[in-house]
Design a protein around this motif. Structure first.
Motif, PDB file in Angstrom:
ATOM      1  N   ILE A   1     -31.712  23.586  -8.824  1.00 31.88           N
ATOM      2  CA  ILE A   1     -30.860  24.441  -7.980  1.00 31.88           C
ATOM      3  C   ILE A   1     -29.481  23.777  -7.816  1.00 31.88           C
ATOM      4  N   TYR A   2     -29.500  22.470  -7.606  1.00 29.66           N
ATOM      5  CA  TYR A   2     -28.252  21.716  -7.448  1.00 29.66           C
ATOM      6  C   TYR A   2     -27.368  21.903  -8.695  1.00 29.66           C
ATOM      7  N   ASN A   3     -27.999  21.731  -9.860  1.00 29.57           N
ATOM      8  CA  ASN A   3     -27.239  21.884 -11.103  1.00 29.57           C
ATOM      9  C   ASN A   3     -26.684  23.302 -11.237  1.00 29.57           C
ATOM     10  N   LYS A   4     -27.492  24.261 -10.785  1.00 28.51           N
ATOM     11  CA  LYS A   4     -27.058  25.649 -10.873  1.00 28.51           C
ATOM     12  C   LYS A   4     -25.813  25.860  -9.990  1.00 28.51           C
ATOM     13  N   PHE A   5     -25.822  25.273  -8.812  1.00 23.59           N
ATOM     14  CA  PHE A   5     -24.651  25.356  -7.935  1.00 23.59           C
ATOM     15  C   PHE A   5     -23.435  24.755  -8.639  1.00 23.59           C
ATOM     16  N   VAL A   6     -23.657  23.593  -9.261  1.00 24.42           N
ATOM     17  CA  VAL A   6     -22.538  22.925  -9.933  1.00 24.42           C
ATOM     18  C   VAL A   6     -22.000  23.815 -11.049  1.00 24.42           C
ATOM     19  N   TYR A   7     -22.908  24.388 -11.846  1.00 24.09           N
ATOM     20  CA  TYR A   7     -22.478  25.255 -12.942  1.00 24.09           C
ATOM     21  C   TYR A   7     -21.701  26.450 -12.408  1.00 24.09           C
ATOM     22  N   ARG A   8     -22.120  26.933 -11.248  1.00 25.15           N
ATOM     23  CA  ARG A   8     -21.475  28.123 -10.682  1.00 25.15           C
ATOM     24  C   ARG A   8     -20.244  27.770  -9.857  1.00 25.15           C
ATOM     25  N   GLN A   9     -19.889  26.480  -9.880  1.00 27.35           N
ATOM     26  CA  GLN A   9     -18.712  26.005  -9.132  1.00 27.35           C
ATOM     27  C   GLN A   9     -18.872  26.231  -7.631  1.00 27.35           C
ATOM     28  N   ILE A  10     -20.091  26.211  -7.118  1.00 26.92           N
ATOM     29  CA  ILE A  10     -20.302  26.272  -5.659  1.00 26.92           C
ATOM     30  C   ILE A  10     -20.268  24.824  -5.180  1.00 26.92           C
ATOM     31  N   HIS A  11     -19.190  24.465  -4.508  1.00 25.17           N
ATOM     32  CA  HIS A  11     -19.069  23.062  -4.125  1.00 25.17           C
ATOM     33  C   HIS A  11     -19.183  22.836  -2.624  1.00 25.17           C
ATOM     34  N   ARG A  12     -19.361  23.941  -1.841  1.00 25.37           N
ATOM     35  CA  ARG A  12     -19.505  23.785  -0.389  1.00 25.37           C
ATOM     36  C   ARG A  12     -20.876  24.286   0.040  1.00 25.37           C
ATOM     37  N   ILE A  13     -21.531  23.535   0.929  1.00 26.43           N
ATOM     38  CA  ILE A  13     -22.750  24.021   1.569  1.00 26.43           C
ATOM     39  C   ILE A  13     -22.512  23.922   3.075  1.00 26.43           C
ATOM     40  N   PHE A  14     -23.437  24.410   3.876  1.00 34.90           N
ATOM     41  CA  PHE A  14     -23.209  24.460   5.328  1.00 34.90           C
ATOM     42  C   PHE A  14     -24.375  23.839   6.094  1.00 34.90           C
ATOM     43  N   ILE A  15     -24.008  23.092   7.130  1.00 28.94           N
ATOM     44  CA  ILE A  15     -25.020  22.437   7.964  1.00 28.94           C
ATOM     45  C   ILE A  15     -24.922  23.048   9.365  1.00 28.94           C
TER      46      ILE A  15
ATOM     47  N   PRO B   1     -28.138  32.534  -7.629  1.00 32.20           N
ATOM     48  CA  PRO B   1     -29.551  32.348  -7.272  1.00 32.20           C
ATOM     49  C   PRO B   1     -29.938  33.103  -5.995  1.00 32.20           C
ATOM     50  N   PHE B   2     -28.953  33.550  -5.217  1.00 34.80           N
ATOM     51  CA  PHE B   2     -29.274  34.227  -3.952  1.00 34.80           C
ATOM     52  C   PHE B   2     -29.116  35.738  -4.028  1.00 34.80           C
ATOM     53  N   ASP B   3     -28.732  36.225  -5.181  1.00 34.84           N
ATOM     54  CA  ASP B   3     -28.562  37.670  -5.316  1.00 34.84           C
ATOM     55  C   ASP B   3     -29.913  38.321  -5.599  1.00 34.84           C
ATOM     56  N   GLU B   4     -30.455  38.990  -4.568  1.00 31.24           N
ATOM     57  CA  GLU B   4     -31.789  39.572  -4.747  1.00 31.24           C
ATOM     58  C   GLU B   4     -31.745  40.966  -5.353  1.00 31.24           C
TER      59      GLU B   4
ATOM     60  N   ILE C   1     -26.169  28.318   2.861  1.00 31.20           N
ATOM     61  CA  ILE C   1     -25.027  28.728   2.038  1.00 31.20           C
ATOM     62  C   ILE C   1     -24.374  29.906   2.748  1.00 31.20           C
ATOM     63  N   PHE C   2     -23.169  30.208   2.360  1.00 30.24           N
ATOM     64  CA  PHE C   2     -22.479  31.365   2.929  1.00 30.24           C
ATOM     65  C   PHE C   2     -22.618  32.486   1.931  1.00 30.24           C
ATOM     66  N   TYR C   3     -23.327  33.531   2.321  1.00 31.62           N
ATOM     67  CA  TYR C   3     -23.636  34.575   1.356  1.00 31.62           C
ATOM     68  C   TYR C   3     -23.483  35.952   2.007  1.00 31.62           C
ATOM     69  N   LYS C   4     -22.758  36.828   1.355  1.00 26.07           N
ATOM     70  CA  LYS C   4     -22.494  38.184   1.859  1.00 26.07           C
ATOM     71  C   LYS C   4     -22.058  38.151   3.324  1.00 26.07           C
ATOM     72  N   GLY C   5     -21.120  37.282   3.621  1.00 28.78           N
ATOM     73  CA  GLY C   5     -20.532  37.256   4.955  1.00 28.78           C
ATOM     74  C   GLY C   5     -21.338  36.539   6.014  1.00 28.78           C
ATOM     75  N   LYS C   6     -22.531  35.996   5.669  1.00 33.20           N
ATOM     76  CA  LYS C   6     -23.214  35.223   6.700  1.00 33.20           C
ATOM     77  C   LYS C   6     -23.838  33.942   6.146  1.00 33.20           C
ATOM     78  N   HIS C   7     -24.171  33.062   7.096  1.00 30.82           N
ATOM     79  CA  HIS C   7     -24.819  31.812   6.719  1.00 30.82           C
ATOM     80  C   HIS C   7     -26.305  32.048   6.557  1.00 30.82           C
ATOM     81  N   LEU C   8     -26.832  31.519   5.471  1.00 32.15           N
ATOM     82  CA  LEU C   8     -28.235  31.738   5.136  1.00 32.15           C
ATOM     83  C   LEU C   8     -28.885  30.366   4.992  1.00 32.15           C
ATOM     84  N   VAL C   9     -29.786  30.013   5.932  1.00 32.57           N
ATOM     85  CA  VAL C   9     -30.448  28.710   5.835  1.00 32.57           C
ATOM     86  C   VAL C   9     -31.490  28.803   4.731  1.00 32.57           C
TER      87      VAL C   9
END
Ligand code: FE2
Ligand code: FE2
Length: 329
Positions: free
Chosen positions: A47-61, A204-207, A27-35
């Protein structure tokens, strides 16, 4: 080097949750890609559902894994094409199959038989009426909303279908035999949780926030869903007011401890009182826990009888439990 690695953005919906993935996912988080997923790991449904609820529709490969991602898409497309070519798997057919399997699963776990014909006359008739009512309600325009729900949040769609069946089944057993009332219960079942698809949960990635705190925050956010569902329905003039009322009240409680309005049982609509029994029962049965379907159903019935009794209309709960424990020792 991780820092210089290149990534490509793809749609979240291009991967299937709950199955091992042959590539890394970031994912792209705080300016960088996080595998956050390695090959062989899966994107869990929660986790997938959580992304959907949060309107996160892009992931990175990662660029290096992109060929594997493309191969994965080819295999998936091929499988989807053969499914779509089969008219048996049209969205309508899928919804009807889900309805049939919900009725079977319920009948198996509660009445010890998957085969409707072998059930006691009273149970068989109620299940048939329930199935026919949900089927009638699934006809357009409700069908379109259900399809949208299945695409956005499949777990919610499954729960909604089961609640629709169970609410009409209980409605009929508890004396709400008017077909219009049963249809209202069935429609409320299909629609009651659609508001969940519009909520934005914690990151989910905010520590910086402890997990327990995030859970509490998410639980509070989740409590908005009956109101959000009703807001969405207010834009759909074909939804009867009674259905909207059931949905607004589906987390209210007889003892006034429910939400959003802390109503007391005396101010609740009659059908809402039936609906809360069905909704709570299915939520208990489908929460993550060990055991087979029979055990989960027995545990849920016991909990409603002993611990949650004050939440429900006493007379309705007593009748509902008597019916649902019909075949139990
Ligand atoms: Fe709900
Ligand atoms: Fe629900």
């Amino acid at each position: 080097m991780a820092g210089s690695e290149k990534f490509r953005s793809v749609s979240l919906h291009s991967i299937t949750p709950g199955e091992p993935l042959p590539f890394r996912v970031a994912i792209f988080y705080k300016g960088k890609h996080l595998v956050f997923r390695k090959p062989g790991q899966q994107m869990e449904v929660a986790i997938y559902n959580k992304f959907v609820y949060r309107q996160i529709h892009r992931i990175f490969i990662p660029e290096e894994d992109f060929a594997k991602y493309l191969d994965y898409q080819k295999v998936k497309e091929e499988a989807e094409r053969s499914l779509l070519q089969n008219p048996k798997y049209s969205p309508e057919q899928q919804a009807l199959e889900r309805l049939t399997s919900s009725v079977k699963a319920l009948s198996d776990a509660l009445f010890a038989s998957e085969d409707l014909a072998s059930l006691e006359e009273n149970v068989r008739k109620s299940l048939e009426i329930s199935k026919a009512t949900v089927k009638a309600v699934l006809a357009k325009p409700y069908f379109g909303i259900y399809t949208m729900l299945s695409q956005k949040a499949d777990t919610v769609a499954n729960h909604s279908m089961r609640v629709s069946v169970l609410a009409t089944l209980l409605g009929y057993q508890l004396g709400f035999v008017n077909p219009l009332a049963l249809e209202q219960l069935a429609a409320a079942g299909i629609l009651h949780d659609i508001g969940k698809t519009k909520l934005t949960l914690s990151d989910p990635f905010d520590e910086s926030i402890p997990a327990s705190e995030k859970e509490a925050m998410d639980a509070e956010i989740m409590k908005q869903h009956p109101v959000v569902s009703c807001d969405m329905l207010s834009k759909m003039p074909f939804v009867p007011q009674e259905v909207t009322r059931i949905i607004r009240e589906h987390h209210e409680s007889r003892d006034g401890t429910g939400y959003p309005n802390r109503l007391r049982g005396s101010s609740m609509y009659g059908l809402s009182k039936v609906f809360t029994i069905a909704n709570t029962f299915d939520s208990l049965v489908s929460s993550p826990q060990d055991g087979d379907a029979l055990e989960l159903h027995a545990r849920a019935l016991l909990k409603m009888d002993k611990e949650l009794r004050n939440q429900f209309d006493q007379a309705l709960l007593t009748k509902a439990l008597a019916f649902l424990t019909l075949k139990r020792p």
